[in-house]
Design an enzyme around this catalytic site. Structure first.
Site, PDB file in Angstrom:
ATOM      1  N   LEU A  34      21.274 -39.434-111.809  1.00  0.00           N
ATOM      2  CA  LEU A  34      21.569 -39.297-110.376  1.00  0.00           C
ATOM      3  C   LEU A  34      20.307 -39.072-109.540  1.00  0.00           C
ATOM      4  O   LEU A  34      20.368 -38.443-108.479  1.00  0.00           O
ATOM      5  CB  LEU A  34      22.610 -38.186-110.126  1.00  0.00           C
ATOM      6  CG  LEU A  34      23.945 -38.372-110.876  1.00  0.00           C
ATOM      7  CD1 LEU A  34      24.874 -37.197-110.614  1.00  0.00           C
ATOM      8  CD2 LEU A  34      24.628 -39.682-110.460  1.00  0.00           C
ATOM      9  N   ALA A  73      18.416 -48.953-114.988  1.00  0.00           N
ATOM     10  CA  ALA A  73      17.834 -47.700-114.504  1.00  0.00           C
ATOM     11  C   ALA A  73      16.356 -47.860-114.182  1.00  0.00           C
ATOM     12  O   ALA A  73      15.603 -48.458-114.946  1.00  0.00           O
ATOM     13  CB  ALA A  73      18.018 -46.599-115.543  1.00  0.00           C
ATOM     14  N   ALA A  74      15.958 -47.345-113.049  1.00  0.00           N
ATOM     15  CA  ALA A  74      14.542 -47.350-112.640  1.00  0.00           C
ATOM     16  C   ALA A  74      14.406 -46.560-111.351  1.00  0.00           C
ATOM     17  O   ALA A  74      15.405 -46.290-110.673  1.00  0.00           O
ATOM     18  CB  ALA A  74      14.067 -48.788-112.396  1.00  0.00           C
ATOM     19  N   TYR A 140       4.911 -50.263-109.240  1.00  0.00           N
ATOM     20  CA  TYR A 140       6.298 -50.633-109.584  1.00  0.00           C
ATOM     21  C   TYR A 140       6.346 -52.015-110.241  1.00  0.00           C
ATOM     22  O   TYR A 140       6.978 -52.203-111.292  1.00  0.00           O
ATOM     23  CB  TYR A 140       7.170 -50.604-108.317  1.00  0.00           C
ATOM     24  CG  TYR A 140       8.520 -51.260-108.494  1.00  0.00           C
ATOM     25  CD1 TYR A 140       9.538 -50.625-109.205  1.00  0.00           C
ATOM     26  CD2 TYR A 140       8.783 -52.517-107.948  1.00  0.00           C
ATOM     27  CE1 TYR A 140      10.775 -51.231-109.374  1.00  0.00           C
ATOM     28  CE2 TYR A 140      10.014 -53.121-108.109  1.00  0.00           C
ATOM     29  CZ  TYR A 140      11.015 -52.481-108.823  1.00  0.00           C
ATOM     30  OH  TYR A 140      12.238 -53.087-108.989  1.00  0.00           O
ATOM     31  N   LYS A 144       7.562 -52.923-114.029  1.00  0.00           N
ATOM     32  CA  LYS A 144       8.675 -53.833-114.362  1.00  0.00           C
ATOM     33  C   LYS A 144       8.188 -54.913-115.331  1.00  0.00           C
ATOM     34  O   LYS A 144       8.906 -55.314-116.233  1.00  0.00           O
ATOM     35  CB  LYS A 144       9.263 -54.495-113.103  1.00  0.00           C
ATOM     36  CG  LYS A 144       9.929 -53.580-112.107  1.00  0.00           C
ATOM     37  CD  LYS A 144      10.950 -52.631-112.688  1.00  0.00           C
ATOM     38  CE  LYS A 144      12.206 -53.257-113.178  1.00  0.00           C
ATOM     39  NZ  LYS A 144      13.214 -52.218-113.549  1.00  0.00           N
ATOM     40  N   ASN A 169      15.159 -59.500-104.238  1.00  0.00           N
ATOM     41  CA  ASN A 169      15.749 -58.670-103.164  1.00  0.00           C
ATOM     42  C   ASN A 169      17.281 -58.714-103.120  1.00  0.00           C
ATOM     43  O   ASN A 169      17.866 -59.644-102.587  1.00  0.00           O
ATOM     44  CB  ASN A 169      15.241 -59.103-101.792  1.00  0.00           C
ATOM     45  CG  ASN A 169      13.747 -58.957-101.689  1.00  0.00           C
ATOM     46  OD1 ASN A 169      12.998 -59.536-102.491  1.00  0.00           O
ATOM     47  ND2 ASN A 169      13.297 -58.181-100.743  1.00  0.00           N
ATOM     48  N   VAL A 184      15.639 -53.649 -96.065  1.00  0.00           N
ATOM     49  CA  VAL A 184      15.501 -54.035 -94.657  1.00  0.00           C
ATOM     50  C   VAL A 184      16.870 -54.321 -94.029  1.00  0.00           C
ATOM     51  O   VAL A 184      17.118 -53.974 -92.868  1.00  0.00           O
ATOM     52  CB  VAL A 184      14.526 -55.234 -94.500  1.00  0.00           C
ATOM     53  CG1 VAL A 184      15.077 -56.501 -95.117  1.00  0.00           C
ATOM     54  CG2 VAL A 184      14.184 -55.488 -93.052  1.00  0.00           C
TER      55      VAL A 184
END
Ligand code: NAD
Length: 301
Positions: A34, A73-74, A140, A144, A169, A184
């Site tokens: 969480l 998860a990240a 980041y 990845k 995105n 955005v």
């Protein structure tokens, strides 16, 4: 029915995936600490373990008897990773290694890894194709990419079937709305709701490819069912692109400029490989979703 584990299943993409897996009558487990995920995203029919994937001893037993692991998860944002590279490395790289080790030791059928179009960096040629050399320009993005390399390594060395999906995105229901995590689309939606000008970073000429979350979910399930086991990376994105200015125009209303960020000028997706290997094609384009769904939901019409 296969047993599926969604790591990060309380987050935006993960919770949409959990809902679809449940609707297809799969048994679903969720592991999430969480950090950015929310309890209200959790499907009550999924078994939820509030645990931190950085702790291998805690999570390894939960992988017993699991068929498919969807690793969503990240800490999933570019700008905060520039401020906090160590924290992001821990949650993105070390977590992925733990997921792969636990999956290997439990002999799961396949790990489907959520990668990112950010691994391409700022390429001169468009559209972005999988054979281009990765050139990350943020912690980041590098993290990845390291995750992808670990998937390939685990497939090669330990014969753990893996596949990597490079998302472009993502937008849709439950996308992040707060702070540095907001996309955005949701920032503009909230600014219009409050009657504030929409904030555009830099000169607004940056193009982005946007992909609907339900299309991302479908790609994950197709990747699980596919014959691909060697950790290869596949682009999962629309084949259209829009400037932030164009998105602001769809919302309609005043805009204001904020300082430019370090980000690629374009990330147009080639999804030819996804069509060929997974039979995947996008079903929704951003303007259609904004006009027909989001603006109505936000009371902006
Ligand atoms: P999100 O933040 O909504 O979901 C990530 C989830 O992982 C959260 O629920 C968070 O609490 C959980 N998590 C993070 N660290 C954890 C830890 N140490 N232990 C347990 N749980 C942990 O993000 P999202 O937008 O749903 O992204 C899902 C995946 O897709 C991520 O791997 C991200 O890198 C990738 N991705 C997302 C986008 C996008 O536009 N949203 C684009 C490209 C790639």
């Amino acid at each position: 029915m296969p047993k599926c584990l969604v790591a990060g299943g309380a987050g935006f993409v993960g919770s949409n995936l959990v809902d679809e897996l449940i609707s297809q009558s799969h048994e679903v487990l969720v592991i999430d600490n969480l950090a950015t995920g929310k309890k209200e995203n959790l499907n009550p029919q999924a078994k939820f373990y509030e645990a931190d994937l950085r702790n291998l001893a805690d999570i390894a037993p939960l992988f017993q008897g699991v068929d498919f692991v969807f690793h969503q998860a990240a800490l999933a944002r570019v700008q905060p990773s520039i401020e906090n590279p160590v924290k992001y490395h821990d949650n993105n790289v070390n977590v992925t290694l733990n997921v792969l080790v636990a999956a290997r030791d439990s002999k799961v059928k396949k790990v489907i890894y959520a990668s990112s179009s950010s691994i391409y960096g700022d390429q001169a040629e468009m559209p972005l194709t999988e054979e281009m050399i990765a050139a990350p320009i943020s912690p980041y993005a590098l993290q990845k990419y390291i995750g992808e390399e670990y998937c390939r390594l685990f497939s090669y060395v330990y014969k753990l079937p893996t596949v990597c999906l490079r998302y472009f995105n993502v937008y849709g229901s439950r996308m992040a709305t707060e702070g540095a995590y907001a996309s955005v689309v949701s920032i503009f939606g909230q600014q219009r709701q409050k009657g504030q000008p929409m904030t555009i970073a830099g000169d607004s000429t940056h193009f982005r490819t946007y992909t609907y979350v339900k299309d991302i979910v479908r790609a994950n399930i197709l990747a699980a069912q596919s014959q691909i086991t060697d950790g290869r990376a596949i682009n999962i994105g629309q084949s259209t692109e829009y400037t932030v200015n164009e998105i602001a125009k769809i919302f309609g209303g005043p805009t204001t400029n904020i300082p430019e960020r370090i980000e690629p000028a374009r990330n147009l997706c080639s999804n030819i490989l996804a069509k060929k290997l997974l039979g995947w094609e996008p079903s929704m384009d951003l303007p259609e979703w904004l006009e027909n769904y989001y603006k109505k939901d936000m009371g902006l019409l």
